[in-house]
Motif scaffolding. Structure first.
Motif, PDB file in Angstrom:
ATOM      1  N   UNK A  57       1.199 -13.764  -0.616  1.00  0.00           N
ATOM      2  CA  UNK A  57      -0.262 -13.875  -0.850  1.00  0.00           C
ATOM      3  C   UNK A  57      -1.076 -12.652   0.242  1.00  0.00           C
ATOM      4  N   UNK A  58      -0.457 -12.661   1.363  1.00  0.00           N
ATOM      5  CA  UNK A  58      -0.976 -11.760   2.457  1.00  0.00           C
ATOM      6  C   UNK A  58      -0.681 -10.294   2.080  1.00  0.00           C
ATOM      7  N   UNK A  59       0.724 -10.076   1.510  1.00  0.00           N
ATOM      8  CA  UNK A  59       1.033  -8.731   1.136  1.00  0.00           C
ATOM      9  C   UNK A  59       0.082  -8.046  -0.084  1.00  0.00           C
ATOM     10  N   UNK A  60      -0.230  -9.094  -0.995  1.00  0.00           N
ATOM     11  CA  UNK A  60      -0.887  -8.822  -2.252  1.00  0.00           C
ATOM     12  C   UNK A  60      -2.099  -8.387  -1.816  1.00  0.00           C
ATOM     13  N   UNK A  61      -2.865  -9.225  -0.859  1.00  0.00           N
ATOM     14  CA  UNK A  61      -4.335  -8.954  -0.517  1.00  0.00           C
ATOM     15  C   UNK A  61      -4.568  -7.605   0.059  1.00  0.00           C
ATOM     16  N   UNK A  62      -3.667  -7.274   0.746  1.00  0.00           N
ATOM     17  CA  UNK A  62      -3.684  -5.737   1.316  1.00  0.00           C
ATOM     18  C   UNK A  62      -3.252  -4.654   0.485  1.00  0.00           C
ATOM     19  N   UNK A  63      -2.447  -4.981  -0.404  1.00  0.00           N
ATOM     20  CA  UNK A  63      -2.295  -3.980  -1.371  1.00  0.00           C
ATOM     21  C   UNK A  63      -3.602  -3.799  -2.434  1.00  0.00           C
ATOM     22  N   UNK A  64      -4.111  -4.905  -2.698  1.00  0.00           N
ATOM     23  CA  UNK A  64      -5.334  -4.869  -3.706  1.00  0.00           C
ATOM     24  C   UNK A  64      -6.440  -4.172  -2.998  1.00  0.00           C
ATOM     25  N   UNK A  65      -6.534  -4.395  -1.518  1.00  0.00           N
ATOM     26  CA  UNK A  65      -7.585  -3.611  -0.736  1.00  0.00           C
ATOM     27  C   UNK A  65      -7.280  -2.165  -0.828  1.00  0.00           C
ATOM     28  N   UNK A  66      -5.941  -1.762  -0.681  1.00  0.00           N
ATOM     29  CA  UNK A  66      -5.727  -0.340  -0.676  1.00  0.00           C
ATOM     30  C   UNK A  66      -6.024   0.375  -2.173  1.00  0.00           C
ATOM     31  N   UNK A  67      -5.712  -0.354  -3.130  1.00  0.00           N
ATOM     32  CA  UNK A  67      -5.975   0.116  -4.482  1.00  0.00           C
ATOM     33  C   UNK A  67      -7.405   0.203  -4.602  1.00  0.00           C
ATOM     34  N   UNK A  68      -8.343  -0.860  -4.356  1.00  0.00           N
ATOM     35  CA  UNK A  68      -9.816  -0.831  -4.492  1.00  0.00           C
ATOM     36  C   UNK A  68     -10.545   0.062  -3.522  1.00  0.00           C
ATOM     37  N   UNK A  69     -10.027   0.498  -2.483  1.00  0.00           N
ATOM     38  CA  UNK A  69     -10.326   1.806  -1.618  1.00  0.00           C
ATOM     39  C   UNK A  69      -9.831   3.327  -1.945  1.00  0.00           C
TER      40      UNK A  69
ATOM     41  N   UNK B 204       0.336  -3.452 -12.724  1.00  0.00           N
ATOM     42  CA  UNK B 204      -0.498  -4.474 -13.004  1.00  0.00           C
ATOM     43  C   UNK B 204      -2.144  -4.270 -12.215  1.00  0.00           C
ATOM     44  N   UNK B 205      -1.976  -3.929 -11.072  1.00  0.00           N
ATOM     45  CA  UNK B 205      -3.136  -3.759 -10.426  1.00  0.00           C
ATOM     46  C   UNK B 205      -4.242  -2.706 -11.067  1.00  0.00           C
ATOM     47  N   UNK B 206      -3.446  -1.584 -11.146  1.00  0.00           N
ATOM     48  CA  UNK B 206      -4.319  -0.321 -12.062  1.00  0.00           C
ATOM     49  C   UNK B 206      -4.882  -0.880 -13.039  1.00  0.00           C
ATOM     50  N   UNK B 207      -4.071  -1.414 -13.968  1.00  0.00           N
ATOM     51  CA  UNK B 207      -4.577  -1.961 -15.345  1.00  0.00           C
ATOM     52  C   UNK B 207      -5.891  -3.184 -15.025  1.00  0.00           C
ATOM     53  N   UNK B 208      -5.705  -3.975 -14.051  1.00  0.00           N
ATOM     54  CA  UNK B 208      -6.461  -4.892 -14.045  1.00  0.00           C
ATOM     55  C   UNK B 208      -8.123  -4.362 -13.288  1.00  0.00           C
ATOM     56  N   UNK B 209      -7.700  -3.564 -12.578  1.00  0.00           N
ATOM     57  CA  UNK B 209      -8.962  -2.772 -11.893  1.00  0.00           C
ATOM     58  C   UNK B 209      -9.680  -1.967 -12.633  1.00  0.00           C
TER      59      UNK B 209
ATOM     60  N   UNK C 195       0.729  -1.371  -0.015  1.00  0.00           N
ATOM     61  CA  UNK C 195      -0.111  -0.256   0.076  1.00  0.00           C
ATOM     62  C   UNK C 195       0.774   1.092  -0.061  1.00  0.00           C
ATOM     63  N   UNK C 196       0.633   2.336  -0.906  1.00  0.00           N
ATOM     64  CA  UNK C 196       1.053   3.548  -0.932  1.00  0.00           C
ATOM     65  C   UNK C 196       2.135   3.667  -2.257  1.00  0.00           C
ATOM     66  N   UNK C 197       2.239   2.454  -2.820  1.00  0.00           N
ATOM     67  CA  UNK C 197       3.031   2.480  -4.136  1.00  0.00           C
ATOM     68  C   UNK C 197       2.047   2.734  -5.282  1.00  0.00           C
ATOM     69  N   UNK C 198       2.102   3.774  -5.813  1.00  0.00           N
ATOM     70  CA  UNK C 198       1.253   4.379  -6.948  1.00  0.00           C
ATOM     71  C   UNK C 198       1.502   3.888  -8.378  1.00  0.00           C
ATOM     72  N   UNK C 199       0.714   3.986  -9.275  1.00  0.00           N
ATOM     73  CA  UNK C 199       0.953   3.416 -10.487  1.00  0.00           C
ATOM     74  C   UNK C 199       0.661   4.628 -11.401  1.00  0.00           C
ATOM     75  N   UNK C 200       0.352   5.729 -11.193  1.00  0.00           N
ATOM     76  CA  UNK C 200       0.050   6.797 -11.911  1.00  0.00           C
ATOM     77  C   UNK C 200       1.297   7.630 -12.501  1.00  0.00           C
ATOM     78  N   UNK C 201       2.425   6.702 -13.072  1.00  0.00           N
ATOM     79  CA  UNK C 201       3.336   7.300 -13.618  1.00  0.00           C
ATOM     80  C   UNK C 201       4.110   6.528 -14.801  1.00  0.00           C
ATOM     81  N   UNK C 202       4.813   7.101 -15.575  1.00  0.00           N
ATOM     82  CA  UNK C 202       5.542   6.089 -16.777  1.00  0.00           C
ATOM     83  C   UNK C 202       6.301   5.146 -16.086  1.00  0.00           C
ATOM     84  N   UNK C 203       6.977   5.337 -14.944  1.00  0.00           N
ATOM     85  CA  UNK C 203       8.082   4.289 -14.354  1.00  0.00           C
ATOM     86  C   UNK C 203       7.571   3.678 -13.176  1.00  0.00           C
TER      87      UNK C 203
END
Length: 315
Positions: free
Chosen positions: A296-308, A190-195, A175-183
């Motif tokens: 798996x636990x870390x990815x679940x928390x990261x997905x929740x952060x993006x979804x929220x 992956x999460x930004x595109x999938x969601x 959580x906190x690692x954003x995707x909204x930039x070129x790098x």
């Protein structure tokens, strides 16, 4: 203890600042960031700890280190592709910037400096898993700048009787690692595109592997290093020997998301290494009380952060 975190408004830095602010062993925590890649909003609730300024600004740096006992130096221009596009900027921020931080800390009598290096320093070395005494062969300007980062820190430890510690980070995520930039890094990208219902873009065949480390694990290790005044005359891999291919990562993300993810393959990126894996022995020996968060636990928390909507304010 009073601590300064450079790059304190970035992904790892902001997570660490919040953790240290809640730590009973930390009397004061400061964050220094020029907001070139960081975000004020990521420090929500702790904005008063931020000092806006660059590590390349001598006055801002001198003011930030004055009176602190330890510096955690995370400020950098990240990304292999960015360094290939802008090698001079990467060198100035990462190599020269580190030297300026160390020199400011020495002048101020700071006793401990922890710096962030990178697994990218191994570069062309094909051996797996990698330990800290394997040879390095950087393949990008970013990797070269990170080898300089750890080299300067270790040299200052030897030359000036300063407690220094150089961590080689391996693909930190959370959580906190954003995707909204070129790098953007691979997991938020992956999460930004999938969601958004778009195909995820895989460079190459997807069988390249990375040793993913959850951000809370990284910050717990750093907090422990501060509390116990741990230093090392050699770099320390901050990863636990859990290599995952991008295809396997996508399968885990599909589990966390609860639906399949469409994907498309594009050309491999220049400067990328094929496989990355730490042996994890030194970090476990030095920080035996830290139990790493499983992927798996870390990815679940990261997905929740993006979804929220956690990434919405980081644009």
């Amino acid at each position: 203890m009073r601590a300064l975190v450079t790059g304190g408004a970035g992904f790892i830095g902001s997570t660490l600042v919040k953790r240290l602010a809640a730590s009973p062993g930390i009397a004061e925590v400061r964050a220094l960031d020029d907001l070139s890649t960081g975000y004020r909003s990521i420090l929500a609730g702790h904005e008063d700890l931020l000092r806006e300024g660059s590590i390349l600004d001598a006055d801002a740096l001198e003011d930030a280190v004055r009176g602190v006992d330890a510096v955690v130096h995370l400020a950098a221009i990240p990304s292999v592709p960015r360094s290939i596009a802008q090698p001079l900027a990467s060198h100035e921020a990462n190599a020269t910037g580190t030297l300026r931080v160390l020199e400011a800390a020495r002048a101020a009598g700071v006793g401990q400096v922890i710096v962030a290096s990178s697994s990218s320093v191994y570069g062309a070395n094909p051996r797996l898993p990698k330990d800290e005494f394997d040879w390095t062969r950087p393949l990008s300007p970013y990797a070269v700048s990170k080898l300089a980062t750890e080299g300067y820190a270790i040299a200052y430890g030897h030359s000036y009787d300063m407690t220094t510690l150089a961590f080689r980070f391996f693909n930190v995520y959370g959580p906190g690692q954003a995707a909204g930039h070129a790098y953007a890094a691979v997991i938020p990208k992956f999460l930004e595109a999938a969601l958004a219902g778009r195909p995820v873009e895989i460079h190459g065949d997807g069988r390249q592997s990375r040793d993913f480390t959850y951000v809370d694990t990284v910050c717990e290790v750093i907090e422990t290093a501060l509390a116990e005044q741990i230093g090392s005359p050699d770099p320390v891999n901050l990863a636990y020997g859990t290599p995952t291919t991008l295809l396997d990562l996508l399968a885990l993300l599909e589990d966390a998301l609860g639906h399949p993810v469409e994907r498309t393959h594009v050309d491999s990126r220049r400067g990328d290494v094929r496989a990355s894996q730490a042996d994890g022995e030194r970090v476990r020996a030095l920080f035996g009380g830290v139990t790493p968060v499983e992927l798996p636990e870390g990815l679940a928390a990261t997905v929740d952060w993006f979804r929220n909507g956690g990434a919405a304010g980081q644009r």
